[in-house]
Write a protein that holds these residues in place. Sequence first.
Motif, PDB file in Angstrom:
ATOM      1  N   VAL A 160      -4.222 -16.546 -11.346  1.00  0.00           N
ATOM      2  CA  VAL A 160      -4.912 -15.474 -10.624  1.00  0.00           C
ATOM      3  C   VAL A 160      -3.860 -14.521 -10.071  1.00  0.00           C
ATOM      4  O   VAL A 160      -2.925 -14.947  -9.396  1.00  0.00           O
ATOM      5  CB  VAL A 160      -5.777 -16.053  -9.483  1.00  0.00           C
ATOM      6  CG1 VAL A 160      -6.320 -14.937  -8.589  1.00  0.00           C
ATOM      7  CG2 VAL A 160      -6.923 -16.887 -10.055  1.00  0.00           C
ATOM      8  N   CYS A 161      -3.988 -13.237 -10.350  1.00  0.00           N
ATOM      9  CA  CYS A 161      -3.025 -12.274  -9.825  1.00  0.00           C
ATOM     10  C   CYS A 161      -3.479 -11.777  -8.452  1.00  0.00           C
ATOM     11  O   CYS A 161      -4.628 -11.980  -8.045  1.00  0.00           O
ATOM     12  CB  CYS A 161      -2.808 -11.114 -10.795  1.00  0.00           C
ATOM     13  SG  CYS A 161      -4.281 -10.177 -11.198  1.00  0.00           S
ATOM     14  N   PHE A 162      -2.558 -11.140  -7.751  1.00  0.00           N
ATOM     15  CA  PHE A 162      -2.827 -10.663  -6.393  1.00  0.00           C
ATOM     16  C   PHE A 162      -2.391  -9.215  -6.277  1.00  0.00           C
ATOM     17  O   PHE A 162      -1.298  -8.853  -6.717  1.00  0.00           O
ATOM     18  CB  PHE A 162      -2.077 -11.524  -5.371  1.00  0.00           C
ATOM     19  CG  PHE A 162      -2.133 -10.983  -3.967  1.00  0.00           C
ATOM     20  CD1 PHE A 162      -3.284 -11.114  -3.208  1.00  0.00           C
ATOM     21  CD2 PHE A 162      -1.033 -10.333  -3.416  1.00  0.00           C
ATOM     22  CE1 PHE A 162      -3.344 -10.598  -1.921  1.00  0.00           C
ATOM     23  CE2 PHE A 162      -1.083  -9.824  -2.138  1.00  0.00           C
ATOM     24  CZ  PHE A 162      -2.242  -9.959  -1.387  1.00  0.00           C
ATOM     25  N   VAL A 163      -3.254  -8.394  -5.655  1.00  0.00           N
ATOM     26  CA  VAL A 163      -2.957  -6.972  -5.508  1.00  0.00           C
ATOM     27  C   VAL A 163      -3.221  -6.528  -4.073  1.00  0.00           C
ATOM     28  O   VAL A 163      -4.285  -6.822  -3.517  1.00  0.00           O
ATOM     29  CB  VAL A 163      -3.817  -6.113  -6.467  1.00  0.00           C
ATOM     30  CG1 VAL A 163      -3.600  -4.634  -6.197  1.00  0.00           C
ATOM     31  CG2 VAL A 163      -3.499  -6.447  -7.914  1.00  0.00           C
ATOM     32  N   ALA A 164      -2.248  -5.842  -3.469  1.00  0.00           N
ATOM     33  CA  ALA A 164      -2.440  -5.155  -2.186  1.00  0.00           C
ATOM     34  C   ALA A 164      -2.402  -3.670  -2.507  1.00  0.00           C
ATOM     35  O   ALA A 164      -1.337  -3.130  -2.841  1.00  0.00           O
ATOM     36  CB  ALA A 164      -1.354  -5.534  -1.197  1.00  0.00           C
ATOM     37  N   VAL A 165      -3.546  -3.003  -2.416  1.00  0.00           N
ATOM     38  CA  VAL A 165      -3.676  -1.665  -3.004  1.00  0.00           C
ATOM     39  C   VAL A 165      -2.838  -0.596  -2.309  1.00  0.00           C
ATOM     40  O   VAL A 165      -2.446   0.383  -2.945  1.00  0.00           O
ATOM     41  CB  VAL A 165      -5.155  -1.226  -3.047  1.00  0.00           C
ATOM     42  CG1 VAL A 165      -5.971  -2.185  -3.888  1.00  0.00           C
ATOM     43  CG2 VAL A 165      -5.742  -1.116  -1.654  1.00  0.00           C
ATOM     44  N   THR A 166      -2.543  -0.751  -1.020  1.00  0.00           N
ATOM     45  CA  THR A 166      -1.795   0.298  -0.316  1.00  0.00           C
ATOM     46  C   THR A 166      -0.298   0.024  -0.259  1.00  0.00           C
ATOM     47  O   THR A 166       0.446   0.824   0.298  1.00  0.00           O
ATOM     48  CB  THR A 166      -2.319   0.477   1.129  1.00  0.00           C
ATOM     49  OG1 THR A 166      -2.107  -0.744   1.849  1.00  0.00           O
ATOM     50  CG2 THR A 166      -3.793   0.835   1.130  1.00  0.00           C
ATOM     51  N   GLN A 167       0.146  -1.104  -0.824  1.00  0.00           N
ATOM     52  CA  GLN A 167       1.560  -1.472  -0.718  1.00  0.00           C
ATOM     53  C   GLN A 167       2.231  -1.710  -2.067  1.00  0.00           C
ATOM     54  O   GLN A 167       3.319  -2.248  -2.129  1.00  0.00           O
ATOM     55  CB  GLN A 167       1.696  -2.714   0.182  1.00  0.00           C
ATOM     56  CG  GLN A 167       1.260  -2.439   1.610  1.00  0.00           C
ATOM     57  CD  GLN A 167       1.138  -3.704   2.440  1.00  0.00           C
ATOM     58  OE1 GLN A 167       0.553  -4.697   1.999  1.00  0.00           O
ATOM     59  NE2 GLN A 167       1.680  -3.671   3.640  1.00  0.00           N
ATOM     60  N   GLN A 168       1.560  -1.342  -3.148  1.00  0.00           N
ATOM     61  CA  GLN A 168       2.115  -1.480  -4.492  1.00  0.00           C
ATOM     62  C   GLN A 168       2.601  -2.901  -4.763  1.00  0.00           C
ATOM     63  O   GLN A 168       3.653  -3.107  -5.378  1.00  0.00           O
ATOM     64  CB  GLN A 168       3.252  -0.471  -4.703  1.00  0.00           C
ATOM     65  CG  GLN A 168       2.791   0.969  -4.597  1.00  0.00           C
ATOM     66  CD  GLN A 168       3.896   1.967  -4.868  1.00  0.00           C
ATOM     67  OE1 GLN A 168       5.072   1.634  -4.840  1.00  0.00           O
ATOM     68  NE2 GLN A 168       3.524   3.210  -5.122  1.00  0.00           N
ATOM     69  N   PHE A 169       1.833  -3.863  -4.279  1.00  0.00           N
ATOM     70  CA  PHE A 169       2.131  -5.278  -4.544  1.00  0.00           C
ATOM     71  C   PHE A 169       1.113  -5.751  -5.574  1.00  0.00           C
ATOM     72  O   PHE A 169      -0.067  -5.869  -5.276  1.00  0.00           O
ATOM     73  CB  PHE A 169       2.019  -6.098  -3.251  1.00  0.00           C
ATOM     74  CG  PHE A 169       2.577  -7.494  -3.365  1.00  0.00           C
ATOM     75  CD1 PHE A 169       3.740  -7.841  -2.701  1.00  0.00           C
ATOM     76  CD2 PHE A 169       1.950  -8.466  -4.134  1.00  0.00           C
ATOM     77  CE1 PHE A 169       4.266  -9.122  -2.803  1.00  0.00           C
ATOM     78  CE2 PHE A 169       2.458  -9.741  -4.244  1.00  0.00           C
ATOM     79  CZ  PHE A 169       3.621 -10.080  -3.573  1.00  0.00           C
ATOM     80  N   ASN A 170       1.583  -6.002  -6.787  1.00  0.00           N
ATOM     81  CA  ASN A 170       0.673  -6.325  -7.876  1.00  0.00           C
ATOM     82  C   ASN A 170       1.321  -7.366  -8.777  1.00  0.00           C
ATOM     83  O   ASN A 170       2.229  -7.050  -9.543  1.00  0.00           O
ATOM     84  CB  ASN A 170       0.334  -5.053  -8.657  1.00  0.00           C
ATOM     85  CG  ASN A 170      -0.663  -5.294  -9.771  1.00  0.00           C
ATOM     86  OD1 ASN A 170      -1.004  -6.424 -10.097  1.00  0.00           O
ATOM     87  ND2 ASN A 170      -1.135  -4.217 -10.378  1.00  0.00           N
TER      88      ASN A 170
END
Length: 198
Positions: free
Chosen positions: A121-131
């Motif tokens: 499962v991948c993880f994304v933080a949309v406002t911090q460019q963590f993908n």
Amino acid sequence: MRKSNPQGKPEPAAARLRCAIYTRKSTEEGLEQEFNSLDAQREAAEAFIKSQRREGWIALPELYDDGGFTGANMDRPALTRLLQSVEEGELDCVVVYKVDRLSRSLLDFTRMLSVFEKHNVCFVAVTQQFNTSTSLGRLTLNILLSFAHYAECAIMRSESTRVAVWRVLQRRDAPHNTSSRNEVISLLNGSDCLALLA
């Protein structure tokens, strides 16, 4: 309509990526509003997922909202449901507004990322460019996991050594009081632990 490549062959459709959106707010203040912080977080996450639609990303309808819960620990009902869904293979990606919505604890955060990685499962933080679906994101993840593993091992070594010394002093009929335990900590901070255990 599928696009064709220069040879006239249709391009394969992108694999579907099921995305769960997790939102959190530390206090219940303002949650009674028609459009609150949780709604704003979800809206931003949905917009990001829509921007990746050509890659097969879709937002799942289930709501994982923790309103009025701290991010300092993992004792949150929606987070518990989210992790259960991860372990049961019901999603492919967890999307949050920013990292601290998932957790404010580095150790908890990296533990959860380890669970995500275990179940692909991948993880994304949309406002911090963590993908973590990208190569750079996976590199960042590996650095974080390595750092957290080192920190956790250091904590475990420190605590296990204190317990071992405390037991030695108890066997030597050391006083069973707080000042004696404090003396153990002081000795550990300034002396050779092996000498104490001898």
